[in-house]
Each structure stands twice: as C-alpha cells, then as structure tokens.
Motif scaffolding. Sequence first.
Motif, PDB file in Angstrom:
ATOM      1  N   PRO A 147       0.821  -1.210   0.000  1.00 56.82           N
ATOM      2  CA  PRO A 147       0.000   0.000   0.000  1.00 56.82           C
ATOM      3  C   PRO A 147       0.863   1.271   0.000  1.00 56.82           C
ATOM      4  O   PRO A 147       0.504   2.271  -0.575  1.00 56.82           O
ATOM      5  CB  PRO A 147      -0.800  -0.109   1.295  1.00 56.82           C
ATOM      6  CG  PRO A 147      -0.051  -1.075   2.142  1.00 56.82           C
ATOM      7  CD  PRO A 147       0.673  -1.993   1.218  1.00 56.82           C
ATOM      8  N   LYS A 148       2.008   1.217   0.674  1.00 55.78           N
ATOM      9  CA  LYS A 148       2.868   2.399   0.730  1.00 55.78           C
ATOM     10  C   LYS A 148       4.325   1.961   0.586  1.00 55.78           C
ATOM     11  O   LYS A 148       4.989   1.693   1.585  1.00 55.78           O
ATOM     12  CB  LYS A 148       2.644   3.146   2.050  1.00 55.78           C
ATOM     13  CG  LYS A 148       3.196   4.559   2.014  1.00 55.78           C
ATOM     14  CD  LYS A 148       2.731   5.362   3.214  1.00 55.78           C
ATOM     15  CE  LYS A 148       3.226   6.787   3.110  1.00 55.78           C
ATOM     16  NZ  LYS A 148       2.892   7.581   4.289  1.00 55.78           N
ATOM     17  N   PRO A 149       4.795   1.854  -0.672  1.00 58.59           N
ATOM     18  CA  PRO A 149       6.177   1.394  -0.840  1.00 58.59           C
ATOM     19  C   PRO A 149       7.188   2.390  -0.278  1.00 58.59           C
ATOM     20  O   PRO A 149       6.985   3.605  -0.361  1.00 58.59           O
ATOM     21  CB  PRO A 149       6.325   1.280  -2.363  1.00 58.59           C
ATOM     22  CG  PRO A 149       5.209   2.049  -2.948  1.00 58.59           C
ATOM     23  CD  PRO A 149       4.144   2.202  -1.931  1.00 58.59           C
ATOM     24  N   ILE A 150       8.222   1.848   0.317  1.00 56.36           N
ATOM     25  CA  ILE A 150       9.313   2.681   0.840  1.00 56.36           C
ATOM     26  C   ILE A 150      10.557   2.366   0.017  1.00 56.36           C
ATOM     27  O   ILE A 150      10.922   1.200  -0.137  1.00 56.36           O
ATOM     28  CB  ILE A 150       9.576   2.392   2.333  1.00 56.36           C
ATOM     29  CG1 ILE A 150       8.301   2.605   3.166  1.00 56.36           C
ATOM     30  CG2 ILE A 150      10.732   3.247   2.857  1.00 56.36           C
ATOM     31  CD1 ILE A 150       7.730   3.993   3.147  1.00 56.36           C
ATOM     32  N   LEU A 151      11.173   3.400  -0.498  1.00 57.94           N
ATOM     33  CA  LEU A 151      12.362   3.225  -1.327  1.00 57.94           C
ATOM     34  C   LEU A 151      13.627   3.559  -0.545  1.00 57.94           C
ATOM     35  O   LEU A 151      13.631   4.486   0.273  1.00 57.94           O
ATOM     36  CB  LEU A 151      12.295   4.152  -2.545  1.00 57.94           C
ATOM     37  CG  LEU A 151      11.177   3.904  -3.550  1.00 57.94           C
ATOM     38  CD1 LEU A 151      11.206   4.990  -4.625  1.00 57.94           C
ATOM     39  CD2 LEU A 151      11.325   2.531  -4.189  1.00 57.94           C
ATOM     40  N   ILE A 152      14.685   2.792  -0.813  1.00 63.17           N
ATOM     41  CA  ILE A 152      16.012   3.178  -0.320  1.00 63.17           C
ATOM     42  C   ILE A 152      16.668   3.939  -1.464  1.00 63.17           C
ATOM     43  O   ILE A 152      16.990   3.355  -2.501  1.00 63.17           O
ATOM     44  CB  ILE A 152      16.846   1.946   0.089  1.00 63.17           C
ATOM     45  CG1 ILE A 152      16.122   1.157   1.187  1.00 63.17           C
ATOM     46  CG2 ILE A 152      18.236   2.382   0.563  1.00 63.17           C
ATOM     47  CD1 ILE A 152      16.831  -0.129   1.609  1.00 63.17           C
ATOM     48  N   THR A 153      16.799   5.243  -1.291  1.00 64.16           N
ATOM     49  CA  THR A 153      17.284   6.073  -2.402  1.00 64.16           C
ATOM     50  C   THR A 153      18.782   6.353  -2.322  1.00 64.16           C
ATOM     51  O   THR A 153      19.341   6.925  -3.258  1.00 64.16           O
ATOM     52  CB  THR A 153      16.502   7.399  -2.469  1.00 64.16           C
ATOM     53  OG1 THR A 153      16.585   8.029  -1.189  1.00 64.16           O
ATOM     54  CG2 THR A 153      15.046   7.159  -2.826  1.00 64.16           C
ATOM     55  N   ALA A 154      19.408   5.969  -1.222  1.00 61.05           N
ATOM     56  CA  ALA A 154      20.872   6.088  -1.142  1.00 61.05           C
ATOM     57  C   ALA A 154      21.404   5.141  -0.085  1.00 61.05           C
ATOM     58  O   ALA A 154      20.766   4.932   0.962  1.00 61.05           O
ATOM     59  CB  ALA A 154      21.286   7.517  -0.803  1.00 61.05           C
ATOM     60  N   SER A 155      22.534   4.539  -0.376  1.00 64.13           N
ATOM     61  CA  SER A 155      23.216   3.644   0.579  1.00 64.13           C
ATOM     62  C   SER A 155      24.707   3.866   0.403  1.00 64.13           C
ATOM     63  O   SER A 155      25.269   3.546  -0.639  1.00 64.13           O
ATOM     64  CB  SER A 155      22.852   2.185   0.256  1.00 64.13           C
ATOM     65  OG  SER A 155      23.647   1.299   1.028  1.00 64.13           O
ATOM     66  N   GLU A 156      25.323   4.451   1.403  1.00 67.13           N
ATOM     67  CA  GLU A 156      26.746   4.780   1.283  1.00 67.13           C
ATOM     68  C   GLU A 156      27.520   4.308   2.513  1.00 67.13           C
ATOM     69  O   GLU A 156      27.017   4.371   3.639  1.00 67.13           O
ATOM     70  CB  GLU A 156      26.936   6.295   1.129  1.00 67.13           C
ATOM     71  CG  GLU A 156      26.464   6.829  -0.215  1.00 67.13           C
ATOM     72  CD  GLU A 156      27.271   6.314  -1.401  1.00 67.13           C
ATOM     73  OE1 GLU A 156      28.450   5.938  -1.213  1.00 67.13           O
ATOM     74  OE2 GLU A 156      26.717   6.276  -2.519  1.00 67.13           O
ATOM     75  N   VAL A 157      28.739   3.871   2.264  1.00 71.98           N
ATOM     76  CA  VAL A 157      29.633   3.445   3.347  1.00 71.98           C
ATOM     77  C   VAL A 157      30.967   4.153   3.162  1.00 71.98           C
ATOM     78  O   VAL A 157      31.449   4.302   2.037  1.00 71.98           O
ATOM     79  CB  VAL A 157      29.842   1.909   3.309  1.00 71.98           C
ATOM     80  CG1 VAL A 157      30.965   1.485   4.253  1.00 71.98           C
ATOM     81  CG2 VAL A 157      28.548   1.178   3.674  1.00 71.98           C
ATOM     82  N   ALA A 158      31.539   4.619   4.255  1.00 70.83           N
ATOM     83  CA  ALA A 158      32.885   5.206   4.192  1.00 70.83           C
ATOM     84  C   ALA A 158      33.684   4.728   5.401  1.00 70.83           C
ATOM     85  O   ALA A 158      33.105   4.325   6.419  1.00 70.83           O
ATOM     86  CB  ALA A 158      32.803   6.732   4.186  1.00 70.83           C
ATOM     87  N   THR A 159      34.989   4.770   5.280  1.00 66.97           N
ATOM     88  CA  THR A 159      35.852   4.326   6.387  1.00 66.97           C
ATOM     89  C   THR A 159      36.850   5.422   6.770  1.00 66.97           C
ATOM     90  O   THR A 159      37.059   6.380   6.032  1.00 66.97           O
ATOM     91  CB  THR A 159      36.633   3.045   6.026  1.00 66.97           C
ATOM     92  OG1 THR A 159      37.433   3.306   4.880  1.00 66.97           O
ATOM     93  CG2 THR A 159      35.707   1.885   5.745  1.00 66.97           C
ATOM     94  N   ASP A 160      37.445   5.224   7.943  1.00 68.94           N
ATOM     95  CA  ASP A 160      38.479   6.146   8.442  1.00 68.94           C
ATOM     96  C   ASP A 160      39.559   5.289   9.112  1.00 68.94           C
ATOM     97  O   ASP A 160      39.455   4.060   9.132  1.00 68.94           O
ATOM     98  CB  ASP A 160      37.845   7.130   9.441  1.00 68.94           C
ATOM     99  CG  ASP A 160      38.704   8.360   9.674  1.00 68.94           C
ATOM    100  OD1 ASP A 160      39.851   8.410   9.185  1.00 68.94           O
ATOM    101  OD2 ASP A 160      38.227   9.284  10.362  1.00 68.94           O
ATOM    102  N   THR A 161      40.561   5.920   9.689  1.00 76.27           N
ATOM    103  CA  THR A 161      41.630   5.178  10.364  1.00 76.27           C
ATOM    104  C   THR A 161      41.046   4.311  11.477  1.00 76.27           C
ATOM    105  O   THR A 161      40.058   4.682  12.111  1.00 76.27           O
ATOM    106  CB  THR A 161      42.654   6.132  10.990  1.00 76.27           C
ATOM    107  OG1 THR A 161      41.968   7.013  11.890  1.00 76.27           O
ATOM    108  CG2 THR A 161      43.372   6.943   9.928  1.00 76.27           C
ATOM    109  N   LEU A 162      41.673   3.170  11.727  1.00 76.34           N
ATOM    110  CA  LEU A 162      41.193   2.283  12.794  1.00 76.34           C
ATOM    111  C   LEU A 162      41.338   2.961  14.161  1.00 76.34           C
ATOM    112  O   LEU A 162      40.466   2.859  15.019  1.00 76.34           O
ATOM    113  CB  LEU A 162      41.985   0.967  12.760  1.00 76.34           C
ATOM    114  CG  LEU A 162      41.509  -0.144  13.678  1.00 76.34           C
ATOM    115  CD1 LEU A 162      40.082  -0.560  13.347  1.00 76.34           C
ATOM    116  CD2 LEU A 162      42.434  -1.355  13.583  1.00 76.34           C
TER     117      LEU A 162
END
Lengths: 101, 383
Positions: B228-243
């Motif tokens: 009845p009400k679709p939900i979209l994932i419009t962005a999926s991002e991953v980033a990393t930094d120093t441990l």
Amino acid sequence: MKITPVKLWRRQKKVSSQIGKKGKIIAWTIIRIPSKEFTSQAPYPVIIASLESKEKMILQLVDWKMEDLKIGREIMTVLRRLFTEDGGDGIIHYVIKGKPL
Amino acid sequence: MKINILGGATTKFGELWSISPRTLANEAMDGALKQSKIKSSQIDALFVGNMLAGILGNQANTASLFAEELGVQIPAFRLEGACASGGLALHNAINSLKAGAYKTVMVLGVEKMTDHNSDDVTTALMSAGSDEERTSGATFPGLYALMARAYMQEYGITEEILASVSVKNHFHGSFNPKAQFKSIITVGDVMRSGKIADPLKLLDCSPISDGAAAVVITSDSVLARRLPKPILITASEVATDTLSLYDRKSFTTLSAVVTASQKAYENAGIKPQDIDAAEIHDCFSIAEAMAVEDLGFSKKGQGAKDISENKYTLGKGKIISNPSGGLKACGHPVGATGIKQIIEITEQLRGVAGKRQVKNAKIGLTHNVGGTGTVAAVHILEA
C-alpha cells in the motif's frame, strides 16, 4: 586480550624508539570500567598525547595525580609493564606508557 | 533500479536471558516475512550483520546458521564492521540487487550480549579498536570520552548539555514498546549516574543488549507494487576512516560520517534539511552531538546545544532524531542496530509509528557507525 609471544616479539622491535619522547596531553579520560585484563589497575587515566616529534600516541598515564589531568600538561613516554600479571606464557609484557613531567 | 523495502520486524531489545540467538533471529525473520507478505522460499539470499557471536559465543559461520533457521538453503553472508555490521549487511544486500545477482533478499541483524559479564563484553567490543588502543587500556566508552573531552574543550560545552542527548532519547524511548528502557530521565539523573570514563557517565552510554531485526528488500517491481505504501532506499553509502582515533586530525568530527552522508545526499538528490526523521548512532551522548553536525543538520560545535534546546525532540523539532529512543533507550545489540534503524524509519515513513510518529515524515535517514567512526553506513529512505 591474548598477546602471543610472537606478537610481543614483533612489537618489541619498535618499542625502544618510542621511549623518552616528550609531548603534551591533548585529550584525557579516566577509565573506571576497564577491559578484563586491566581490572586490577582501574581507575587509571588514558591520554592522547601530541609529541614534540609531531606524532600522536594513545597512552595509559602512570605516576599521576588528579592535577596532572589537564589539556596541555607535559608528559614523557616511559617503558612499563602492560599488566600486573604475565600473559600466562611466562613472559612479562612491556609497553610504552605516559608519565607527567 | 528501485530498491524497495517490503517489510521488517524487530524483536524486543533488552536483557533477554531466556531467549537464544536462534530464537531471536527466528522471531525477527518470521516477522519480516509476515510484514512483507512473502514466504521464505521467495528469499534469494540472506545477509547477516553480527559482530560478537564468534568472540563471545564461540559461534562463527553465523550466516549458514541463520539460513538454516530461516528454513532455506540459499546463499548466505555474514558482514562484520563492529557496531555498523547491520548497516554494512544492508549496503551489501542492496549492491547484490543492483548487480542483478538476486531480486529479493533478507537482511538480518542479530546480537546476543547479556549472556556474558560486562568485563567480557567490554573486552570483546575492544576488538573493534586498534592494538595501540587496547594496550593503552582504553575502552570504547574511554575512546568516546576522549572525543567528549576534546569537544567540550573546543566548543565550551558542559556535561549537563551533553546529558540532554540521553534525556531526549529516553523521552522518545518511553513511546516505544520494543525499547529496553521506557523510563523518562532528567539531566540530574544523568549527572548523578556512576562514572564510566570521565566525562561520560552510565546514562551517557548505550546499554549492553540482546536483540534482532530483519528486513526484506527487493528490486522486483511486481512484488513491490502489492504494497500500500512502498518505501524506497534512495541512497546507501559506506565510508571508512583510520582504525585508531588518536592519529586523526580532529577528534570532534567523524570524517567517515561526513563522506558517507554527503555522497548519500548527492545520490538521493536531497539536502540535509529535507530529512524529517533520522535514526542516529548514539552509542554515547557525545556521538549524537557530533553526528547531527557531521550529517549537516547543525552547525559545527552547535549540535549538543541544539539537542539541549529541543531542536531534535518529538513534537518540538523540525528534524526528529532517534524517534525509536536511539541506542541509548531502545538498546544496542550491536549487529542488530543498523537494521532496527531501517525498520524504525520505514514505520515512520509509513505513518504507523504510533505515539512516536513524526508528523508528515516523508524522508528519513539512518546513521550506523562502527568503532570510533572507523566505518559509517548512511541510508536514505523515501516514502
């Protein structure tokens, strides 16, 4: 935190070059609920120090008083035992810690 | 290609001593299938977010374990990125749909922590840090305390202002039947709670929790059209930094969050101020204060003050942060958190969040962080 003798041996190669460096505290905390191996030492401070050599290090602070815990306080790196007990391999673990100057 | 959320379910979070990891996962996956109105045979692959089963429970190979629990023999993968394990599992699941490898997949986040004493859990969580951090005796509360110290010094913030993060999240959690803590607390309660790692006190810290959450996503437009009400994932991002935290230029911003969120806004074609509801990784009060800045909601140095002035509070603010109660009040079973955040935002965008409903929520964001900002996963959802 299991540190095997091989890992310890590998790590010791750079330890001597890290002794006796001077620097300043740029952030500090007091650990009151530690990891398992540090339980007998708590509470103890952990600092991030900016060294004159331009490096930064995270260090346990030893020989400290409450008034030492402030940003800008001068420290020096020293060699100390990691834990009060050995790691179960009969080898005493040494690491670099910080000491107020 | 559109990525649709079909449905999802979360178990209750908390000290669930009578419930095994298998049962937790089963409850979440079963709930997700029912919500999605599909059968397990329609699931092409399973992605599992879990951090500690191997360390605390001596149970590796969890992807196959939970596929067995789902009752299917399908490709199954476990993703580990400390407390961002759930977000990473979802990101990889989305990429598998985009690559055309699968059409409909289940993403499960699960963690069982309270079977073990807090010393063991604290030690296990430090596996997400670096060797230097471990040998310094630091803990995760300690590492975030170092950030808090630097933040307070740089921006003149008091412990009382930081405490308002937990006050807000407990207020929101009081409306969430699945939350570990439903009690309302005051700044005074936070200030009087025991010190964990100065300046952080017990009530600045998210709890040790058990829980699971599962969501079904699909690229199949026919399946999605039944909703009845679709939900979209419009962005999926991953980033990393120093441990390690100590070697970064700044301790008061997490560059992985800045990078991931900026890319996510760009991909979704929106601005930070377009967000209506955000589930933010408030593992510690300082983490949410920095996050609302790094996500572009508040000016740098203003995040904690804005939270204390109710700018992110249900019924008062424009962008509502952590309507579920966040990690602090809802609980933080680490592998499950990233998926629980997705389910909370899905419910908000579908308008079925009950007493914690954000009015007219159309666009939501989830912010899931591992380590000291070593990895960040940011997702944007739209109704």
